[in-house]
Design an enzyme around this catalytic site. Structure first.
Site, PDB file in Angstrom:
ATOM      1  N   CYS A 155       0.647  -1.241  -0.057  1.00 37.76           N
ATOM      2  CA  CYS A 155      -0.036   0.211   0.035  1.00 37.76           C
ATOM      3  C   CYS A 155       0.876   1.131   0.033  1.00 37.76           C
ATOM      4  O   CYS A 155       0.354   2.424  -0.326  1.00 37.76           O
ATOM      5  CB  CYS A 155      -0.927  -0.104   1.174  1.00 37.76           C
ATOM      6  N   ASN A 177     -10.179  -0.998   0.515  1.00 34.64           N
ATOM      7  CA  ASN A 177      -8.676  -0.749   0.652  1.00 34.64           C
ATOM      8  C   ASN A 177      -8.098  -1.367  -0.486  1.00 34.64           C
ATOM      9  O   ASN A 177      -8.279  -2.481  -0.950  1.00 34.64           O
ATOM     10  CB  ASN A 177      -8.000  -1.700   1.909  1.00 34.64           C
ATOM     11  N   HIS A 234      -3.763   6.763   3.084  1.00 33.48           N
ATOM     12  CA  HIS A 234      -4.061   5.456   2.659  1.00 33.48           C
ATOM     13  C   HIS A 234      -5.587   5.276   3.215  1.00 33.48           C
ATOM     14  O   HIS A 234      -5.795   5.284   4.366  1.00 33.48           O
ATOM     15  CB  HIS A 234      -3.073   4.421   3.028  1.00 33.48           C
TER      16      HIS A 234
HETATM   17  O1  UT7 Z   1      -3.321  -1.655   3.874  1.00 32.04           O
HETATM   18  C1  UT7 Z   1      -2.819  -2.185   5.292  1.00 32.04           C
HETATM   19  C2  UT7 Z   1      -3.628  -3.312   5.582  1.00 32.04           C
HETATM   20  N1  UT7 Z   1      -4.611  -3.434   6.736  1.00 32.04           N
HETATM   21  C3  UT7 Z   1      -5.136  -2.776   7.579  1.00 32.04           C
HETATM   22  O2  UT7 Z   1      -4.883  -1.426   7.389  1.00 32.04           O
HETATM   23  C4  UT7 Z   1      -5.976  -3.241   8.448  1.00 32.04           C
HETATM   24  C5  UT7 Z   1      -5.575  -2.735   9.692  1.00 32.04           C
HETATM   25  N2  UT7 Z   1      -6.531  -3.554  10.560  1.00 32.04           N
HETATM   26  C6  UT7 Z   1      -7.759  -3.151  10.721  1.00 32.04           C
HETATM   27  O3  UT7 Z   1      -8.237  -2.498  10.041  1.00 32.04           O
HETATM   28  C7  UT7 Z   1      -8.581  -3.672  11.945  1.00 32.04           C
HETATM   29  O4  UT7 Z   1      -7.837  -4.562  12.808  1.00 32.04           O
HETATM   30  C8  UT7 Z   1      -9.683  -4.836  11.483  1.00 32.04           C
HETATM   31  C9  UT7 Z   1     -10.688  -3.972  10.543  1.00 32.04           C
HETATM   32  C10 UT7 Z   1      -8.889  -5.725  10.475  1.00 32.04           C
HETATM   33  C11 UT7 Z   1     -10.391  -5.474  12.536  1.00 32.04           C
HETATM   34  O5  UT7 Z   1     -10.924  -4.781  13.407  1.00 32.04           O
HETATM   35  P1  UT7 Z   1     -10.657  -4.735  14.784  1.00 32.04           P
HETATM   36  O6  UT7 Z   1     -11.251  -3.785  15.607  1.00 32.04           O
HETATM   37  O7  UT7 Z   1      -9.141  -4.831  15.192  1.00 32.04           O
HETATM   38  O8  UT7 Z   1     -11.392  -6.004  15.079  1.00 32.04           O
HETATM   39  P2  UT7 Z   1     -10.604  -7.436  15.860  1.00 32.04           P
HETATM   40  O9  UT7 Z   1      -9.806  -8.092  14.792  1.00 32.04           O
HETATM   41  O10 UT7 Z   1     -10.121  -7.270  17.291  1.00 32.04           O
HETATM   42  O11 UT7 Z   1     -11.926  -8.259  15.830  1.00 32.04           O
HETATM   43  C12 UT7 Z   1     -12.843  -8.104  16.661  1.00 32.04           C
HETATM   44  C13 UT7 Z   1     -14.029  -9.219  16.533  1.00 32.04           C
HETATM   45  C14 UT7 Z   1     -13.392 -10.362  16.519  1.00 32.04           C
HETATM   46  O12 UT7 Z   1     -14.540 -11.555  17.395  1.00 32.04           O
HETATM   47  P3  UT7 Z   1     -14.075 -11.713  18.924  1.00 32.04           P
HETATM   48  O13 UT7 Z   1     -12.797 -12.575  18.589  1.00 32.04           O
HETATM   49  O14 UT7 Z   1     -13.845 -10.465  19.780  1.00 32.04           O
HETATM   50  O15 UT7 Z   1     -15.263 -12.489  19.182  1.00 32.04           O
HETATM   51  C15 UT7 Z   1     -13.541 -11.087  15.118  1.00 32.04           C
HETATM   52  O16 UT7 Z   1     -13.706 -12.245  14.838  1.00 32.04           O
HETATM   53  O17 UT7 Z   1     -14.637  -8.924  15.496  1.00 32.04           O
HETATM   54  C16 UT7 Z   1     -14.690 -10.303  14.784  1.00 32.04           C
HETATM   55  N3  UT7 Z   1     -14.761 -10.109  13.087  1.00 32.04           N
HETATM   56  C17 UT7 Z   1     -16.040  -9.897  12.630  1.00 32.04           C
HETATM   57  N4  UT7 Z   1     -17.055  -9.886  12.822  1.00 32.04           N
HETATM   58  C18 UT7 Z   1     -18.025  -9.313  11.786  1.00 32.04           C
HETATM   59  C19 UT7 Z   1     -13.436  -9.931  12.563  1.00 32.04           C
HETATM   60  N5  UT7 Z   1     -14.048  -9.719  11.117  1.00 32.04           N
HETATM   61  C20 UT7 Z   1     -15.356  -9.470  10.981  1.00 32.04           C
HETATM   62  C21 UT7 Z   1     -16.268  -9.359  10.094  1.00 32.04           C
HETATM   63  N6  UT7 Z   1     -17.559  -9.276  10.520  1.00 32.04           N
HETATM   64  N7  UT7 Z   1     -16.147  -8.968   9.033  1.00 32.04           N
END
Ligand code: UT7
Length: 329
Positions: free
Chosen positions: A116, A286, A256
């Site tokens: 990215c 993204n 980004h």
């Molecule tokens: O270009 C560079 C690439 N990447 C990025 O910029 C990504 C950087 N990271 C992020 O944007 C965030 O970490 C995410 C959007 C990927 C995730 O958000 P988060 O607030 O960090 O969520 P998390 O990974 O801590 O997950 C929270 C909960 C989990 O459930 P439990 O374990 O707490 O029960 C996940 O399983 O949300 C769950 N979850 C979802 N629920 C519904 C993860 N993905 C989904 C989904 N729909 N699509």
């Protein structure tokens, strides 16, 4: 970068494929919902390439528009750089495919891999070729088809990505305008946090790599999130200092487009009002190397920059990498 000729953007273009995949479409594929996706990421929909479209096809459409807006022909181009992590093939490079498609016979061409951050890395590379007089102009394209390396059974990643391309032509501009500073960096220790492991020389493609899903993006979202918030802040400060500018002097912030919460943390740190920030993550998600140029080009199309405005672009991504630049429009 004083004493050398000034280099800036002289043409812009963008392209996104027609097909739109909405959050409610994704609700039918994986266990997710619109509320989660919007509140956690800011994404509402993303564009997805048609089966017959590869990254070069998206890149080509953006390139044609950028050349048109620069008032240049392809034959005049000296250099083509395509920033991408989803090249049409390992080789030839996507830049060579574009060179042929455009008929840019005189142009050198190569791809640049910085995920990215690739567009800003490419701008820095080409700017220095032009500043030193080796070339007079360059076509820089950020293009990716992340849908081709996304696992649509993995809700942690499949809601985040889209396809697209943004392109600029850069060349000499009047003194006092153009790129004032760049800040590029890498933290290779974080490589395993965001990668595509299969198909390279370490782990060549095999039935086993397919079974193990090694041809899809793997991401540790939480760790990448922390890295992103940290480097968006530090790179922004570093590049402003190098340019001799203060945060108050930023007229347009072009981050980004990965996650609205990452963008908002950067805006808070800079005390930026919403009208000074470009946000289109809701429409495109993204798009990796295409993300910053899609945001920049859209802002240009909406006349959000006027001559002399200070524009700050900043991104982060796989590598891990980051890249920022300050540009006087
Ligand atoms: O270009 C560079 C690439 N990447 C990025 O910029 C990504 C950087 N990271 C992020 O944007 C965030 O970490 C995410 C959007 C990927 C995730 O958000 P988060 O607030 O960090 O969520 P998390 O990974 O801590 O997950 C929270 C909960 C989990 O459930 P439990 O374990 O707490 O029960 C996940 O399983 O949300 C769950 N979850 C979802 N629920 C519904 C993860 N993905 C989904 C989904 N729909 N699509």
């Amino acid at each position: 970068m004083n004493g050398l000729r000034a280099v800036g953007i002289i043409g812009t273009g963008k392209y996104v494929p027609e097909k739109i995949l909405t959050n409610s479409d994704l609700e039918k594929i994986v266990d997710t919902n619109d509320e989660w996706i919007v509140s956690r990421t800011g994404i509402k929909e993303r564009h997805i390439a048609a089966p017959e479209q590869a990254t070069s096809d998206l890149a080509y459409e953006a390139a044609i528009k950028a050349l048109e807006s620069a008032g240049m022909t392809a034959e005049e181009l000296d250099l083509i750089i395509v920033a991408t992590v989803t090249p049409d093939t390992f080789f030839p490079s996507t830049a060579c495919i574009i060179q042929e498609k455009l008929g840019a016979k005189r142009a050198a061409a190569f791809d640049l891999s910085a995920a990215c951050s690739g567009f800003v890395y490419s701008l820095a590379t080409a700017t220095n070729f032009i500043k030193t007089g080796m070339y007079n102009n360059a076509l820089i394209i950020g293009a990716d088809c992340l849908s081709r390396i996304t696992d649509y059974t993995d809700r942690n990643t499949c809601v985040l990505f889209g396809d697209g391309a943004g392109a600029v032509v850069i060349g000499e501009v009047p003194e006092g305008r153009g790129f004032l500073s760049f800040d590029l960096g890498a933290e290779g220790s974080g490589g395993p946090l965001l990668n595509l492991a299969g198909g390279g020389s370490r782990l060549p493609s095999s039935p086993q790599t397919i079974e193990d899903k090694k041809h899809f993006i793997y991401m540790n979202g939480r760790e990448v999130f922390k890295f992103a918030v940290r480097v968006m802040g530090s790179a922004t400060e570093a590049v402003l200092t190098k340019a001799g500018k203060t945060k108050e002097e930023i007229d347009l912030f072009v981050p980004h487009q990965a996650n609205i919460r990452i963008i908002q943390s950067a805006m808070n740190r800079l005390d930026l009002p919403p009208e000074k920030c470009v946000i289109n993550v809701d429409k495109y998600a993204n798009t990796s190397a295409a993300s910053i140029p899609l945001a920049l080009v859209e802002a240009a199309e909406q006349n959000r920059m006027k001559e002399g405005d200070t524009v700050l672009m900043v991104g982060f991504g796989g590598g891990l990498t980051w890249g920022a630049c300050v540009l006087v429009w």
